[in-house]
Design a protein around this motif. Structure first.
Motif, PDB file in Angstrom:
ATOM      1  N   GLU A 189       1.016  -0.491  -0.152  1.00 22.53           N
ATOM      2  CA  GLU A 189      -0.453   0.092   0.348  1.00 22.53           C
ATOM      3  C   GLU A 189       0.863   0.871  -0.351  1.00 22.53           C
ATOM      4  OE1 GLU A 189      -3.252   0.427  -0.402  1.00 22.53           O
ATOM      5  OE2 GLU A 189      -3.656  -1.186  -1.165  1.00 22.53           O
ATOM      6  N   GLU A 190       1.959   1.293   1.125  1.00 27.84           N
ATOM      7  CA  GLU A 190       2.754   2.316   0.671  1.00 27.84           C
ATOM      8  C   GLU A 190       3.464   2.529  -0.479  1.00 27.84           C
ATOM      9  OE1 GLU A 190       5.343   1.668   4.124  1.00 27.84           O
ATOM     10  OE2 GLU A 190       3.877   2.048   5.586  1.00 27.84           O
ATOM     11  N   ILE A 191       3.478   1.561  -1.118  1.00 24.82           N
ATOM     12  CA  ILE A 191       4.412   1.495  -2.542  1.00 24.82           C
ATOM     13  C   ILE A 191       3.739   2.351  -3.626  1.00 24.82           C
ATOM     14  CG2 ILE A 191       5.679   0.405  -4.628  1.00 24.82           C
ATOM     15  CD1 ILE A 191       6.943  -1.086  -1.841  1.00 24.82           C
ATOM     16  N   LYS A 192       3.033   1.790  -3.619  1.00 31.79           N
ATOM     17  CA  LYS A 192       1.343   1.832  -4.394  1.00 31.79           C
ATOM     18  C   LYS A 192       0.530   3.675  -3.946  1.00 31.79           C
ATOM     19  CE  LYS A 192      -1.236  -2.075  -5.700  1.00 31.79           C
ATOM     20  NZ  LYS A 192      -2.353  -3.146  -4.886  1.00 31.79           N
ATOM     21  N   ALA A 193       0.528   4.058  -2.685  1.00 32.99           N
ATOM     22  CA  ALA A 193       0.760   5.581  -2.603  1.00 32.99           C
ATOM     23  C   ALA A 193       1.357   6.475  -2.392  1.00 32.99           C
ATOM     24  CB  ALA A 193       0.377   5.858  -0.610  1.00 32.99           C
TER      25      ALA A 193
END
Length: 176
Positions: A143-147
């Motif tokens: 999620e952090e990478i996507k965000a």
């Protein structure tokens, strides 16, 4: 597998030497299932009711029928003729023991099994906890990478790729 098992029950219905039956391990049969070590479903056991063995063969009707048809009594106090001399000696020794002595040995061995089962259960719970922790850690990292803009990067990359393809498809714009 249930249809094959039900057919097998019907096939051996009325047999005087082979019993094929169901036990519902979620209801009235739960304590018996725990006693004989049923851990998953479906589980097939065979042999003497006091010493059931795990069946590891095929699950089709023909495979089950072939196995069941070949079952014979094994070595034990009811069938000494099936035993070698070492087993006959072991059986005689156990028969000569006082009832209390046999009961104590059985209780001791069952206690060891219970301890092993409990240790395994704790180990499994630890694995499950670690699995959940690692899964949550992975999901959070994704999620952090996507965000951080991955989706936007892909969109821009795709747009620029399409622009380049359009330029490359025009006559006279390709490099020589």
């Amino acid at each position: 597998m249930k249809p094959a098992w039900d057919k097998l029950i019907h096939e051996f219905n009325g047999s005087t030497s082979i019993l094929v039956a169901d036990v519902d391990c979620t209801a009235a049969g739960k304590s018996k299932c725990e006693e004989v070590g049923v851990r998953g479903y479906p589980t097939i056991k065979y042999g003497d009711p006091n010493d059931l063995q795990d069946y590891k063969g095929g699950r089709s009707f023909d495979e089950l029928k072939q196995f069941a048809s070949g079952l014979q009594p094994g070595c034990g106090p009811y069938h000494l003729d099936k035993c070698d001399e070492a087993k006959k000696t072991e059986i005689a020794k156990l028969q000569a023991m006082p009832k209390e002595g046999r009961e104590a040995l059985i209780k001791e061995k069952e206690g060891i099994i219970s301890k092993l089962e409990e240790e395994f259960k704790e180990f499994q719970e630890g694995l499950n906890k670690k699995y959940k922790e690692e899964s949550a850690k992975k999901e959070k990292a994704i999620e952090e990478i996507k965000a951080s803009g991955l989706g936007l990067m892909k969109q821009v990359h795709n747009l620029e790729k399409k622009k380049q393809e359009t330029v490359d498809d025009k006559p006279g714009t390709k490099e020589l």
